[in-house]
Motif scaffolding. Structure first.
Motif, short mmCIF file in Angstrom:
data_model
loop_
_atom_site.label_atom_id
_atom_site.label_comp_id
_atom_site.label_asym_id
_atom_site.label_seq_id
_atom_site.Cartn_x
_atom_site.Cartn_y
_atom_site.Cartn_z
N LYS A 1 0.83 -1.20 0.00
CA LYS A 1 0.00 0.00 0.00
C LYS A 1 0.86 1.25 0.00
N ASN A 2 2.11 1.11 0.46
CA ASN A 2 3.04 2.22 0.50
C ASN A 2 4.18 1.92 -0.48
N PRO A 3 4.95 2.95 -0.82
CA PRO A 3 6.12 2.64 -1.65
C PRO A 3 6.95 1.53 -0.99
N CYS A 4 7.62 0.78 -1.82
CA CYS A 4 8.35 -0.40 -1.37
C CYS A 4 9.41 -0.09 -0.30
N ILE A 5 9.70 -1.06 0.53
CA ILE A 5 10.72 -0.96 1.58
C ILE A 5 12.07 -0.51 1.04
N CYS A 6 12.40 -0.89 -0.18
CA CYS A 6 13.70 -0.52 -0.74
C CYS A 6 13.81 0.97 -1.03
N ARG A 7 12.69 1.67 -1.04
CA ARG A 7 12.67 3.11 -1.30
C ARG A 7 12.92 3.91 -0.02
N VAL A 8 12.82 3.27 1.13
CA VAL A 8 12.98 3.97 2.40
C VAL A 8 14.48 4.11 2.70
N PRO A 9 14.95 5.34 2.92
CA PRO A 9 16.38 5.52 3.22
C PRO A 9 16.80 4.71 4.45
N LYS A 10 18.02 4.20 4.42
CA LYS A 10 18.55 3.41 5.54
C LYS A 10 18.51 4.20 6.84
N ALA A 11 18.81 5.48 6.75
CA ALA A 11 18.82 6.33 7.94
C ALA A 11 17.44 6.38 8.58
N LYS A 12 16.43 6.39 7.73
CA LYS A 12 15.05 6.44 8.19
C LYS A 12 14.68 5.11 8.88
N LEU A 13 15.16 4.02 8.35
CA LEU A 13 14.89 2.70 8.94
C LEU A 13 15.52 2.62 10.33
N LEU A 14 16.73 3.16 10.45
CA LEU A 14 17.42 3.18 11.74
C LEU A 14 16.63 4.01 12.76
N GLU A 15 16.14 5.13 12.25
CA GLU A 15 15.32 6.01 13.08
C GLU A 15 14.08 5.28 13.59
N ASN A 16 13.54 4.45 12.74
CA ASN A 16 12.34 3.68 13.11
C ASN A 16 12.67 2.45 13.95
N ASN A 17 13.93 2.39 14.41
CA ASN A 17 14.38 1.30 15.28
C ASN A 17 14.34 -0.09 14.64
N GLU A 18 14.54 -0.13 13.32
CA GLU A 18 14.66 -1.43 12.68
C GLU A 18 16.06 -1.95 13.04
N SER A 19 16.17 -3.26 13.23
CA SER A 19 17.48 -3.78 13.62
C SER A 19 18.46 -3.69 12.45
N GLU A 20 19.74 -3.52 12.79
CA GLU A 20 20.76 -3.37 11.76
C GLU A 20 20.83 -4.60 10.86
N ASP A 21 20.56 -5.74 11.48
CA ASP A 21 20.57 -6.98 10.74
C ASP A 21 19.49 -6.99 9.67
N LYS A 22 18.34 -6.53 10.07
CA LYS A 22 17.21 -6.49 9.16
C LYS A 22 17.50 -5.52 8.01
N ILE A 23 18.10 -4.40 8.35
CA ILE A 23 18.41 -3.40 7.34
C ILE A 23 19.46 -3.92 6.35
N LYS A 24 20.44 -4.64 6.91
CA LYS A 24 21.50 -5.17 6.06
C LYS A 24 20.98 -6.22 5.08
N ASN A 25 20.00 -7.00 5.53
CA ASN A 25 19.49 -8.08 4.69
C ASN A 25 18.23 -7.72 3.93
N LEU A 26 17.89 -6.47 4.00
CA LEU A 26 16.68 -6.01 3.34
C LEU A 26 16.72 -6.28 1.82
N GLN A 27 15.61 -6.75 1.32
CA GLN A 27 15.51 -7.02 -0.11
C GLN A 27 14.03 -6.96 -0.47
N CYS A 28 13.67 -6.18 -1.44
CA CYS A 28 12.25 -6.05 -1.73
C CYS A 28 11.72 -7.25 -2.49
N VAL A 29 10.43 -7.51 -2.35
CA VAL A 29 9.85 -8.70 -2.97
C VAL A 29 9.64 -8.54 -4.47
N THR A 30 9.49 -7.31 -4.91
CA THR A 30 9.17 -7.09 -6.32
C THR A 30 10.34 -7.41 -7.24
#
Ligand SMILES: [Zn+2]
Ligand SMILES: [Zn+2]
Length: 159
Positions: free
Chosen positions: A120-149
């Motif tokens: 429903k929102n732009p894909c996870i890969c479009r979200v800046p890494k800094a923003k993900l960190l701000e949202n308290n996503e774990s570094e591991d999750k950010i490092k392994n992030l990969q969009c489904v599309t």
């Protein structure tokens, strides 16, 4: 008076300079063809989605190559660039996005389609890494992030 360049058509013969970029384009197109053929065949090591990723990534690569040759390296003429955009192997929709601020590294147009059934929102890969960190996503999750599309690992301009 400035001479108006004649409007180029898809069916026109390749403009001058094409031979310079032809080997790379042909190589990428061959890989695309191979990927399209093998995506129909079941491969135990890859899921259906993953074989589609390769197609998206090659589509990106071909378009990026043409874009860079014209805008970054300035090695091809406007006429040749226009002609290439008309060819079906170049994604002109994606290239049009790269010219917009914030979309310079966009992976594929599907990742910004908010009406897409996948998200429903732009894909996870479009979200800046800094923003993900701000949202308290774990570094591991950010490092392994990969969009489904398309399998993108992050394409925000600030990354
Ligand atoms: Zn992306
Ligand atoms: Zn994408």
């Amino acid at each position: 008076m400035a001479k108006l360049a004649k409007k180029i058509k898809k069916s026109d013969p390749a403009p001058d300079g094409y031979s310079k970029i032809e080997p790379t384009l042909k190589k990428l197109q061959a890989r695309m063809k191979e990927a399209q053929t093998s995506s129909g065949v079941s491969d135990k090591t890859k899921s259906k989605t993953q074989s589609l990723w390769i197609i998206y990534q090659l589509n990106h690569q071909i378009s990026r190559y043409v874009y860079d040759m014209y805008y970054k390296k300035k090695l091809i003429s406007r006429e040749l660039y226009d002609w290439l955009l008309l060819q079906s192997y170049v994604n002109s929709e994606l290239i049009a996005k790269w010219k917009k601020q914030g979309y310079e590294k966009l992976c594929c147009v599907h990742c910004i389609l908010v009406s897409d059934k996948n998200h429903k929102n732009p894909c996870i890969c479009r979200v800046p890494k800094a923003k993900l960190l701000e949202n308290n996503e774990s570094e591991d999750k950010i490092k392994n992030l990969q969009c489904v599309t398309c399998g993108c690992r992050g394409c925000a301009s600030t990354d």
